[in-house]
Each structure stands twice: as C-alpha cells, then as structure tokens.
Design an enzyme around this catalytic site. Structure first.
Site, short mmCIF file in Angstrom:
data_model
loop_
_atom_site.label_atom_id
_atom_site.label_comp_id
_atom_site.label_asym_id
_atom_site.label_seq_id
_atom_site.Cartn_x
_atom_site.Cartn_y
_atom_site.Cartn_z
N ASP A 110 0.93 -1.39 -0.03
CA ASP A 110 -0.01 0.18 0.00
C ASP A 110 0.79 1.28 0.17
O ASP A 110 1.04 1.79 1.05
CB ASP A 110 -0.95 0.04 1.27
CG ASP A 110 -2.01 1.05 0.93
OD1 ASP A 110 -2.15 1.81 0.05
OD2 ASP A 110 -2.84 1.02 2.23
N ALA A 111 1.29 1.59 -1.15
CA ALA A 111 2.44 2.74 -1.22
C ALA A 111 1.57 4.09 -1.90
O ALA A 111 2.10 5.01 -1.82
CB ALA A 111 3.23 2.22 -2.27
N LYS A 112 0.50 3.99 -2.68
CA LYS A 112 -0.43 4.94 -3.11
C LYS A 112 0.48 6.02 -4.15
O LYS A 112 0.66 7.01 -4.05
CB LYS A 112 -1.06 5.73 -2.26
CG LYS A 112 -2.14 4.83 -1.50
CD LYS A 112 -2.86 5.66 -0.41
CE LYS A 112 -4.00 4.94 -0.06
NZ LYS A 112 -3.29 3.99 1.22
N ARG A 113 1.35 5.25 -5.00
CA ARG A 113 2.21 6.05 -5.84
C ARG A 113 1.72 6.42 -7.03
O ARG A 113 0.49 5.83 -7.52
CB ARG A 113 3.56 5.08 -6.26
CG ARG A 113 4.41 4.94 -5.12
CD ARG A 113 5.10 6.03 -4.21
NE ARG A 113 6.06 5.84 -3.29
CZ ARG A 113 6.09 5.50 -2.20
NH1 ARG A 113 4.84 5.55 -1.56
NH2 ARG A 113 7.22 5.36 -1.45
N THR A 140 -0.63 -0.26 -4.62
CA THR A 140 -1.87 0.94 -4.62
C THR A 140 -1.13 2.03 -5.69
O THR A 140 0.17 2.26 -5.32
CB THR A 140 -2.46 1.27 -3.36
OG1 THR A 140 -1.24 1.53 -2.48
CG2 THR A 140 -3.07 -0.21 -2.68
#
EC number: 4.1.1.23
Length: 300
Positions: A110-113, A140
C-alpha cells in the site's frame, strides 16, 4: 522473535504463469476474501510491547505474516509505517514482502504512488519490477495526475504477473472533492473505473476470472458508486475495500457498496485483527472470525 527467515533475492522468480487477478481469485476462493492490513503504527507497537523503531516494525510484520499465512487471501503492508524509519524501515518492508513470498501469501504493498514520465517509470520499477525487492504481488496507485500517467506501472504489472489497485472511491470525506467532480460531464471516479475496465480487457478476453488492474473502493462509501454511475461490475478486476471493522464497514456495508460486483471484492481489515496481537493464535482467531463474516457477505 519470529521464526520466519527470509531472503530478498530472486524476487522475480515467482511470476511466470497466471496473472495477479487469476491468482487472487484462486486465493479468495480457497482461503476466504479477507486482506489483513499490516499497519505497525506507534500505538500498536506499544500495545505489542515492541520498540518504536525498525526492529519493532520488522518483528510486528513478520509475526502477522506467520500468523495468517495460508488462512487469508492476502496481506497489505502500509509502506508509510516502514518509510518513517528510513533505510532500516525499508529493509523491514523488503523482509516482509519476502516472507509473504516464502509463505505463498499474496502481498499488496500500500504505497499509493503516482507521478509522470520517468518518475512513474521509477515507481514502476521499484514496486512492480521483475527483480525488485520492494515488489509484492500488487501495489496501490493514485491516478490524480491522470490515469494514463500510470501506464508504466500497468504495463510493468501485466508483464510480471503482478497487479495494481487504483484509487477510485475512497472513504475519507475529502476524497469526494476530486472523485465526485465532473470531467467532461462524467464523475472522475466513473472515468477511472472505465479506464481500469479497458486495461483488463485482454486478460478477460483470454479467460481470466479477474483482470489484474483493480480499484480501491472504500467499504463505507455507501451509495456513492450508484449515484455517480460507477459500474464496478464492468471493471472485471479486483476491488480492494479498506475500512472493514473499526472504520465501520461490515457485511451489510460490503453488500450495499458492491452489489453486483461482490465476487471481485477484497475487503481489508487492519485494527480489528492487529489489536488481537501479539499472540499468533489470537491474531489468527481474529482474522478467521472476520474472514468468515466476509465470506458470507460476498457470497451475496
């Protein structure tokens, strides 16, 4: 200390064959739909009697993996809680990902890059590259510089058998300012869903039960998808649903939000599992109870 020993080498060896959507679909059918969030924030480290440092985060995360491996569909380590400890924290994240690989447990980082150009190329290499030690099974992504800026990550995921989850309808109140807004007369969330569906077309046409390009849709967004015309069923990819448990999402909310797309839902719960630790048996019991409730929810 955890008995798990890991190696961070050879990260690309696992990904010949079925795509992420297929592997996730099989894991959910065999082990139930639950994704356990690994969120080693300070309060939980203290609750578990662990130090607020990279050693504590490493021990916390490996214990979770050891407790739930083989019993849930996936785990989701939150990169921020590792990054805050610098290089030692990132090494702990690498070890957590390697432990998942060794245990045949799907891992969503879950890094939301999200970025543009060569910067997005770099993120794709880091979190989806064939031999990257930071690459789990999926990552993510944030699409709010434009969905097509994510193309390097989407291409890398499909090339290596991995997946992505693109933020679409998040449960935080501020998300509506962007996700519900109109772009050329269409809500942004609906456009993101349509583009994810298009990205899944090749895998679906080849017979995959799910494509590898998924969305993040909060378990507590209520009727938002219906009101905005977001066709979640047409995405034909996995739908990561954070917010189960302490944030208010349960079986009824899952059925309300996802309706015709229930078979694609990967509900995620963190606190309701993690606060049962540090005992492995207690962690597993909490995960199994939630998993069983969710299994009935997504069965319709």
């Amino acid at each position: 200390m955890s008995a798990i020993t890991t190696s961070t080498t050879g990260a690309g060896e696992r990904f010949a064959g079925a795509g992420f959507g297929t592997r996730l679909s099989e894991a959910m059918a065999a082990r139930g739909p639950l994704c356990v969030g690994i969120d080693p924030h300070v309060g939980l480290l203290q609750r578990w009697g662990l130090p607020d440092d990279a050693r504590g985060v490493r021990e916390f995360s490996l214990r979770v993996v050891e407790a739930v491996a083989g019993q849930v569909a996936a785990v989701k380590p939150q990169s921020a809680f590792f990054e805050r400890y610098g290089s030692a924290g990132m090494a702990a994240l690498e070890e957590t990902i390697a432990a998942c690989r060794a245990a045949d447990l799907l891992c969503v980082v879950d890094a939301k890059r999200g970025d543009i150009g060569t910067t997005m190329d770099g993120y794709a290499d880091a979190f989806l590259g064939k031999d990257s030690t930071l690459a789990g099974d999926a990552v993510t992504l944030s699409p709010y510089l434009g969905f097509e800026t994510l193309r390097p990550a989407i291409d890398a995921a499909l090339a290596t058998g991995r997946g992505v989850f693109v933020l679409a309808l998040t449960s935080n109140p501020e998300g509506a300012q962007v996700q519900h807004a109109l772009a050329d007369g269409v809500p942004v969330a609906a456009l993101i869903a349509r583009q994810a569906a298009a990205a899944n077309a090749v895998e679906i046409e080849a017979g995959a039960p799910l494509g590898s390009i998924g969305l993040v849709v909060g378990a507590t967004v209520g009727s938002a998808a219906r009101h905005l015309g977001v066709d979640l069923g047409a995405v034909r990819g996995p739908l990561l649903a954070p917010g189960v448990g302490a944030q208010g999402g349960g079986a009824a909310q899952i059925r309300d939000v996802f309706a015709e797309a229930l078979g694609a839902v990967l509900p995620s719960s963190s606190r309701d599992v993690l606060r049962a630790g540090p005992d492995a048996g207690d962690l597993l019991a909490a995960a199994q109870a939630i998993n069983e409730e969710l299994r009935h929810a997504v069965a319709g």
